[in-house]
Design an enzyme around this catalytic site. Structure first.
Site, PDB file in Angstrom:
ATOM      1  N   ASP A  65     -56.447-105.519  34.294  1.00  0.00           N
ATOM      2  CA  ASP A  65     -56.399-106.351  33.099  1.00  0.00           C
ATOM      3  C   ASP A  65     -55.816-107.711  33.483  1.00  0.00           C
ATOM      4  O   ASP A  65     -55.383-107.918  34.612  1.00  0.00           O
ATOM      5  CB  ASP A  65     -55.597-105.678  31.994  1.00  0.00           C
ATOM      6  CG  ASP A  65     -54.174-105.354  32.406  1.00  0.00           C
ATOM      7  OD1 ASP A  65     -53.728-105.873  33.452  1.00  0.00           O
ATOM      8  OD2 ASP A  65     -53.505-104.600  31.704  1.00  0.00           O
ATOM      9  N   SER A  66     -55.807-108.640  32.546  1.00  0.00           N
ATOM     10  CA  SER A  66     -55.424-110.019  32.890  1.00  0.00           C
ATOM     11  C   SER A  66     -53.924-110.253  32.881  1.00  0.00           C
ATOM     12  O   SER A  66     -53.446-111.260  33.387  1.00  0.00           O
ATOM     13  CB  SER A  66     -56.064-110.979  31.892  1.00  0.00           C
ATOM     14  OG  SER A  66     -55.480-110.808  30.609  1.00  0.00           O
ATOM     15  N   GLY A  67     -53.174-109.338  32.270  1.00  0.00           N
ATOM     16  CA  GLY A  67     -51.747-109.549  32.078  1.00  0.00           C
ATOM     17  C   GLY A  67     -51.418-110.116  30.711  1.00  0.00           C
ATOM     18  O   GLY A  67     -50.260-110.140  30.300  1.00  0.00           O
ATOM     19  N   GLY A  68     -52.441-110.553  29.981  1.00  0.00           N
ATOM     20  CA  GLY A  68     -52.201-111.168  28.677  1.00  0.00           C
ATOM     21  C   GLY A  68     -51.535-110.244  27.679  1.00  0.00           C
ATOM     22  O   GLY A  68     -50.599-110.636  26.983  1.00  0.00           O
ATOM     23  N   PHE A  69     -51.999-109.008  27.609  1.00  0.00           N
ATOM     24  CA  PHE A  69     -51.443-108.074  26.630  1.00  0.00           C
ATOM     25  C   PHE A  69     -49.955-107.850  26.880  1.00  0.00           C
ATOM     26  O   PHE A  69     -49.155-107.787  25.941  1.00  0.00           O
ATOM     27  CB  PHE A  69     -52.200-106.748  26.668  1.00  0.00           C
ATOM     28  CG  PHE A  69     -51.710-105.752  25.651  1.00  0.00           C
ATOM     29  CD1 PHE A  69     -52.078-105.866  24.319  1.00  0.00           C
ATOM     30  CD2 PHE A  69     -50.862-104.716  26.009  1.00  0.00           C
ATOM     31  CE1 PHE A  69     -51.616-104.965  23.365  1.00  0.00           C
ATOM     32  CE2 PHE A  69     -50.392-103.810  25.072  1.00  0.00           C
ATOM     33  CZ  PHE A  69     -50.776-103.937  23.742  1.00  0.00           C
ATOM     34  N   ASP A 105     -56.537-113.696  27.867  1.00  0.00           N
ATOM     35  CA  ASP A 105     -56.785-113.878  26.438  1.00  0.00           C
ATOM     36  C   ASP A 105     -55.490-113.709  25.661  1.00  0.00           C
ATOM     37  O   ASP A 105     -54.491-113.234  26.199  1.00  0.00           O
ATOM     38  CB  ASP A 105     -57.815-112.853  25.937  1.00  0.00           C
ATOM     39  CG  ASP A 105     -57.286-111.424  26.017  1.00  0.00           C
ATOM     40  OD1 ASP A 105     -56.541-111.114  26.978  1.00  0.00           O
ATOM     41  OD2 ASP A 105     -57.611-110.610  25.144  1.00  0.00           O
ATOM     42  N   GLN A 137     -62.253-111.097  20.869  1.00  0.00           N
ATOM     43  CA  GLN A 137     -61.122-110.922  19.958  1.00  0.00           C
ATOM     44  C   GLN A 137     -61.572-111.265  18.535  1.00  0.00           C
ATOM     45  O   GLN A 137     -62.744-111.470  18.274  1.00  0.00           O
ATOM     46  CB  GLN A 137     -59.956-111.799  20.400  1.00  0.00           C
ATOM     47  CG  GLN A 137     -59.298-111.360  21.711  1.00  0.00           C
ATOM     48  CD  GLN A 137     -58.449-110.107  21.566  1.00  0.00           C
ATOM     49  OE1 GLN A 137     -58.305-109.537  20.476  1.00  0.00           O
ATOM     50  NE2 GLN A 137     -57.870-109.644  22.667  1.00  0.00           N
ATOM     51  N   GLY A 141     -57.978-106.222  21.179  1.00  0.00           N
ATOM     52  CA  GLY A 141     -57.310-106.366  19.887  1.00  0.00           C
ATOM     53  C   GLY A 141     -57.468-105.190  18.952  1.00  0.00           C
ATOM     54  O   GLY A 141     -57.209-105.305  17.755  1.00  0.00           O
ATOM     55  N   ASP A 200     -59.992 -97.022  28.424  1.00  0.00           N
ATOM     56  CA  ASP A 200     -58.783 -96.743  29.207  1.00  0.00           C
ATOM     57  C   ASP A 200     -57.619 -96.527  28.261  1.00  0.00           C
ATOM     58  O   ASP A 200     -57.629 -97.032  27.128  1.00  0.00           O
ATOM     59  CB  ASP A 200     -58.448 -97.907  30.143  1.00  0.00           C
ATOM     60  CG  ASP A 200     -57.715 -99.020  29.397  1.00  0.00           C
ATOM     61  OD1 ASP A 200     -56.483 -99.126  29.527  1.00  0.00           O
ATOM     62  OD2 ASP A 200     -58.372 -99.781  28.653  1.00  0.00           O
ATOM     63  N   CYS A 246     -60.296 -74.286  30.060  1.00  0.00           N
ATOM     64  CA  CYS A 246     -60.190 -75.363  31.053  1.00  0.00           C
ATOM     65  C   CYS A 246     -60.213 -74.789  32.471  1.00  0.00           C
ATOM     66  O   CYS A 246     -59.606 -73.761  32.755  1.00  0.00           O
ATOM     67  CB  CYS A 246     -58.904 -76.151  30.828  1.00  0.00           C
ATOM     68  SG  CYS A 246     -58.686 -77.536  31.972  1.00  0.00           S
ATOM     69  N   CYS A 302     -59.313 -76.731  35.189  1.00  0.00           N
ATOM     70  CA  CYS A 302     -58.556 -77.630  36.061  1.00  0.00           C
ATOM     71  C   CYS A 302     -57.579 -76.846  36.937  1.00  0.00           C
ATOM     72  O   CYS A 302     -57.301 -75.664  36.701  1.00  0.00           O
ATOM     73  CB  CYS A 302     -57.804 -78.684  35.240  1.00  0.00           C
ATOM     74  SG  CYS A 302     -56.235 -78.145  34.517  1.00  0.00           S
ATOM     75  N   CYS A 305     -54.636 -75.202  35.002  1.00  0.00           N
ATOM     76  CA  CYS A 305     -54.976 -74.030  34.192  1.00  0.00           C
ATOM     77  C   CYS A 305     -55.416 -72.837  35.047  1.00  0.00           C
ATOM     78  O   CYS A 305     -55.264 -71.685  34.624  1.00  0.00           O
ATOM     79  CB  CYS A 305     -56.069 -74.396  33.185  1.00  0.00           C
ATOM     80  SG  CYS A 305     -55.453 -75.475  31.859  1.00  0.00           S
ATOM     81  N   HIS A 318     -53.626 -81.984  34.069  1.00  0.00           N
ATOM     82  CA  HIS A 318     -54.432 -81.313  33.052  1.00  0.00           C
ATOM     83  C   HIS A 318     -54.964 -82.307  32.014  1.00  0.00           C
ATOM     84  O   HIS A 318     -56.152 -82.271  31.661  1.00  0.00           O
ATOM     85  CB  HIS A 318     -53.615 -80.224  32.346  1.00  0.00           C
ATOM     86  CG  HIS A 318     -54.287 -79.725  31.101  1.00  0.00           C
ATOM     87  ND1 HIS A 318     -55.310 -78.802  31.126  1.00  0.00           N
ATOM     88  CD2 HIS A 318     -54.116 -80.074  29.794  1.00  0.00           C
ATOM     89  CE1 HIS A 318     -55.730 -78.589  29.892  1.00  0.00           C
ATOM     90  NE2 HIS A 318     -55.023 -79.340  29.063  1.00  0.00           N
TER      91      HIS A 318
END
Length: 381
Positions: free
Chosen positions: A96-100, A150, A193, A220, A270, A308, A310, A313, A339
């Site tokens: 990500d850009s770091g903006g958040f 952004d 946005q 956003g 994500d 499951c 995995c 499990c 899991h």
């Protein structure tokens, strides 16, 4: 239009919804979409080894520009050969850009046209991040996919503020695009946005799609607004994005929102949710959330989820996981995190199969019923 190092191939549209089955090709391999991306904020998905991520089917993971810029520093990651070498991961990486983080972690920030002045959440030191600096740091980190810098305004901000913010984000996106020094090896995404305002989302999408980005993100959302609002915004925003490029909904990771997002044409998601709740002893199962640290599981010798397959499990019981987590043993966090990540990656695998078979609605209804979701916000396609 330039040739991008990150490309999208649409393979099928589901008959009854807006869901898309596709493939995204990056310099570090191709992965099927829709795809959930595990989050490795500090160049590691907490407690999980890269080999385990590959084992559970992750085709791409996410890392965080802001945090890696502060620790260990973009220059160190670059000297190590970039993020892939640094963390021993040979598949896709998105940063990500770091903006958040600038807007969510710093109480003291000053937004100017040139960028944002703020203080580090680590030591209070003065920092400055601009569109050019965010792209420069990501060029150093070396991910396959980078995000534009952004502003992510609160969902309930005023129309006038969000309008100015959207206009600034569009100007910043163009500056970032011009600053991109490795367009042949790193794909840059624009971020749409506009909070909950349809005309501002349309303006943002129009501005960004007029520029030659490798893909487009919807930002956003999932910032505290009701899910009904998120779905409403997705209904009119996703169709504004090009069909021949990836569509990424940022910060979304609950099973219901993943399925609803897919139905509205989103390809990538994500969220830190699966590992964050695992550290609190909460796990996702086919029958809903299970808080394994609760006393009710002290003598429960079944797996977390009997459906499951995995590693957790197949090998460990609820009673054992409860013991580990109550004892603050790291293995408990690892097994619960493994899991939860497997659960979401496997969910998306099943979603892709449902799209192939044109029965995503049936799949959703059955999944929601077993999981225990009431769906007042769901859409009838």
């Amino acid at each position: 239009m330039s040739d991008h190092p990150v490309t999208y191939q649409l393979e099928k549209k589901e008959k009854h919804t807006g869901a898309r089955l596709g493939k995204i090709t990056t310099p570090h391999g191709t992965f099927e979409t829709p795809m959930f991306m595990p989050v490795g904020t500090l160049a590691t998905v907490k407690t999980i080894a890269p080999e385990e991520l590959e084992e559970m089917g992750a085709g791409i993971i996410l890392s965080n520009t802001y945090h890696l810029w502060l620790r260990p520093g973009a220059d160190i990651v670059e000297e190590a050969g970039g993020l892939h070498e640094f963390m021993n991961w040979d598949k896709g990486i998105l940063t990500d850009s770091g903006g958040f983080q600038v807007f969510s972690l710093s109480d003291l920030r000053d937004i100017k046209e040139e960028g944002v002045h703020f203080r580090s959440h680590l030591d209070g030191s003065k920092l400055f991040l601009s569109p050019e600096k965010a792209i420069n740091v990501q060029n150093q980190l070396g991910p396959d996919i980078m995000m534009s810098f952004d502003e992510c305004p609160p969902f309930d901000e005023s129309y006038d503020y969000v309008k100015k913010s959207v206009e600034r984000t569009s100007r910043w996106a163009e500056r970032g695009l011009n600053a991109h020094k490795k367009p042949n090896s790193q794909g840059l995404f624009g971020i749409v946005q506009g909070a909950g305002f349809e005309d501002l989302r349309k303006q943002s999408a129009k501005d960004l799609t007029s520029m030659d980005f490798a893909g487009y993100s919807i930002g956003g959302l999932s910032v505290g607004e009701p899910k009904s609002e998120m779905y409403r915004v997705l209904d009119f925003t996703t169709p504004l994005l090009p069909e021949n490029k990836p569509r990424y909904l940022m910060g979304v990771g609950t099973p219901d929102a993943l399925i609803e997002g897919v139905m509205r044409g989103v390809d990538m998601f994500d969220c830190v949710l699966p590992t964050r709740i695992a550290r609190n002893g909460t796990t996702m199962t086919s029958k809903g959330r299970l808080v394994v640290k609760n006393a009710a599981y002290a003598r429960d010798y079944r797996p977390l989820d009997e459906k499951c397959e995995c590693y957790t499990c197949r090998n460990y019981t609820r009673a054992y996981l409860r013991h580990l987590i109550k004892s603050n043993e790291t293995l408990g966090l690892r097994l619960a995190s493994y899991h939860n990540l497997y659960f979401l990656l496997n969910l998306m695998k099943n979603v892709r199969q449902a799209i192939r078979e044109d029965n995503l609605l049936e799949f959703k209804n059955q999944f929601f019923e077993e999981y225990g979701y009431n769906e007042p916000n769901a859409k009838n396609f």
